[in-house]
Design a protein around this motif. Structure first.
Motif, mmCIF file in Angstrom:
data_model
loop_
_atom_site.group_PDB
_atom_site.id
_atom_site.type_symbol
_atom_site.label_atom_id
_atom_site.label_comp_id
_atom_site.label_asym_id
_atom_site.label_seq_id
_atom_site.Cartn_x
_atom_site.Cartn_y
_atom_site.Cartn_z
ATOM 1 N N VAL A 17 7.423 37.353 -19.452
ATOM 2 C CA VAL A 17 6.149 36.712 -19.133
ATOM 3 C C VAL A 17 5.145 37.826 -18.822
ATOM 4 O O VAL A 17 5.390 38.666 -17.958
ATOM 5 N N PRO A 18 4.025 37.844 -19.540
ATOM 6 C CA PRO A 18 3.049 38.924 -19.361
ATOM 7 C C PRO A 18 2.215 38.744 -18.099
ATOM 8 O O PRO A 18 2.197 37.660 -17.503
ATOM 9 N N PRO A 19 1.493 39.794 -17.696
ATOM 10 C CA PRO A 19 0.555 39.654 -16.575
ATOM 11 C C PRO A 19 -0.498 38.597 -16.905
ATOM 12 O O PRO A 19 -0.806 38.348 -18.073
ATOM 13 N N ALA A 20 -1.064 37.998 -15.882
ATOM 14 C CA ALA A 20 -2.033 36.902 -16.060
ATOM 15 C C ALA A 20 -3.228 37.307 -16.915
ATOM 16 O O ALA A 20 -3.767 36.487 -17.649
ATOM 17 N N HIS A 21 -3.640 38.561 -16.878
ATOM 18 C CA HIS A 21 -4.832 39.005 -17.612
ATOM 19 C C HIS A 21 -4.565 39.352 -19.083
ATOM 20 O O HIS A 21 -5.496 39.593 -19.829
ATOM 21 N N ASP A 22 -3.305 39.338 -19.514
ATOM 22 C CA ASP A 22 -2.937 39.729 -20.883
ATOM 23 C C ASP A 22 -3.058 38.532 -21.828
ATOM 24 O O ASP A 22 -2.101 37.817 -22.087
ATOM 25 N N ARG A 23 -4.262 38.314 -22.343
ATOM 26 C CA ARG A 23 -4.526 37.130 -23.190
ATOM 27 C C ARG A 23 -3.666 37.115 -24.443
ATOM 28 O O ARG A 23 -3.140 36.070 -24.833
ATOM 29 N N ASN A 24 -3.518 38.252 -25.099
ATOM 30 C CA ASN A 24 -2.711 38.301 -26.316
ATOM 31 C C ASN A 24 -1.241 38.018 -26.004
ATOM 32 O O ASN A 24 -0.574 37.292 -26.739
ATOM 33 N N GLY A 25 -0.755 38.574 -24.914
ATOM 34 C CA GLY A 25 0.629 38.326 -24.507
ATOM 35 C C GLY A 25 0.882 36.853 -24.222
ATOM 36 O O GLY A 25 1.916 36.303 -24.601
ATOM 37 N N TRP A 26 -0.085 36.195 -23.562
ATOM 38 C CA TRP A 26 0.058 34.771 -23.274
ATOM 39 C C TRP A 26 -0.008 33.929 -24.536
ATOM 40 O O TRP A 26 0.714 32.944 -24.678
ATOM 41 N N ARG A 27 -0.856 34.320 -25.460
ATOM 42 C CA ARG A 27 -0.941 33.591 -26.730
ATOM 43 C C ARG A 27 0.398 33.669 -27.451
ATOM 44 O O ARG A 27 0.939 32.657 -27.910
ATOM 45 N N MET A 28 0.979 34.864 -27.495
ATOM 46 C CA MET A 28 2.278 35.051 -28.159
ATOM 47 C C MET A 28 3.374 34.250 -27.448
ATOM 48 O O MET A 28 4.208 33.624 -28.097
ATOM 49 N N LEU A 29 3.362 34.273 -26.119
ATOM 50 C CA LEU A 29 4.367 33.538 -25.350
ATOM 51 C C LEU A 29 4.290 32.040 -25.632
ATOM 52 O O LEU A 29 5.312 31.397 -25.877
ATOM 53 N N MET A 30 3.089 31.495 -25.627
ATOM 54 C CA MET A 30 2.946 30.059 -25.835
ATOM 55 C C MET A 30 3.307 29.644 -27.262
ATOM 56 O O MET A 30 3.873 28.574 -27.468
ATOM 57 N N ILE A 31 3.028 30.502 -28.219
ATOM 58 C CA ILE A 31 3.457 30.229 -29.598
ATOM 59 C C ILE A 31 4.982 30.224 -29.656
ATOM 60 O O ILE A 31 5.599 29.355 -30.274
ATOM 61 N N THR A 42 -2.188 27.394 -12.818
ATOM 62 C CA THR A 42 -2.188 28.525 -11.902
ATOM 63 C C THR A 42 -2.028 29.782 -12.742
ATOM 64 O O THR A 42 -1.080 29.878 -13.530
ATOM 65 N N ALA A 43 -2.950 30.716 -12.590
ATOM 66 C CA ALA A 43 -2.921 31.937 -13.408
ATOM 67 C C ALA A 43 -1.567 32.624 -13.306
ATOM 68 O O ALA A 43 -1.046 32.859 -12.219
ATOM 69 N N GLY A 44 -0.989 32.910 -14.454
ATOM 70 C CA GLY A 44 0.264 33.655 -14.507
ATOM 71 C C GLY A 44 1.519 32.818 -14.433
ATOM 72 O O GLY A 44 2.610 33.368 -14.453
ATOM 73 N N LEU A 45 1.410 31.505 -14.363
ATOM 74 C CA LEU A 45 2.605 30.666 -14.311
ATOM 75 C C LEU A 45 2.697 29.779 -15.542
ATOM 76 O O LEU A 45 1.703 29.250 -16.013
ATOM 77 N N VAL A 46 3.911 29.641 -16.027
ATOM 78 C CA VAL A 46 4.185 28.775 -17.164
ATOM 79 C C VAL A 46 5.402 27.927 -16.814
ATOM 80 O O VAL A 46 6.319 28.398 -16.134
ATOM 81 N N GLU A 47 5.402 26.671 -17.228
ATOM 82 C CA GLU A 47 6.559 25.800 -17.058
ATOM 83 C C GLU A 47 7.340 25.789 -18.358
ATOM 84 O O GLU A 47 6.757 25.671 -19.438
#
Length: 83
Positions: A17-31, A42-47
């Motif tokens: 799980v990337p840091p909350a500010h890493d938009r590209n990392g979050w996009r990749m994670l959600m894909i 909540t910034a930085g948390l994913v269920e």
């Protein structure tokens, strides 16, 4: 030492799980999570949907996709994901 039957784990792929500010990392994670993941608001948390229910993952945690096709959350010893 004998391994516990409940400790059996079929390893597969993992993503951190990337840091909350890493938009590209979050996009990749959600894909990667698809329908099994959702942002909590909540910034930085994913269920993450796991075989034992929903688990929250924070920056620095690992989300493992086992070869059985199920996700598992492995907590990091250090939370926050700061480099």
């Amino acid at each position: 030492m004998r391994a516990s039957a409940s400790a059996a784990f079929d390893h597969g792929a993992a993503i951190r799980v990337p840091p909350a500010h890493d938009r590209n990392g979050w996009r990749m994670l959600m894909i990667w999570l698809g329908d099994c993941g959702r942002l909590t608001g909540t910034a930085g948390l994913v269920e993450v949907t796991t075989p034992v229910g929903t688990a929250a993952a924070a920056p620095g945690d690992w989300i493992v996709l086992s070869i059985s096709g199920a996700y598992h959350v492995a907590r990091s010893g250090q939370r926050g994901g700061e480099a």
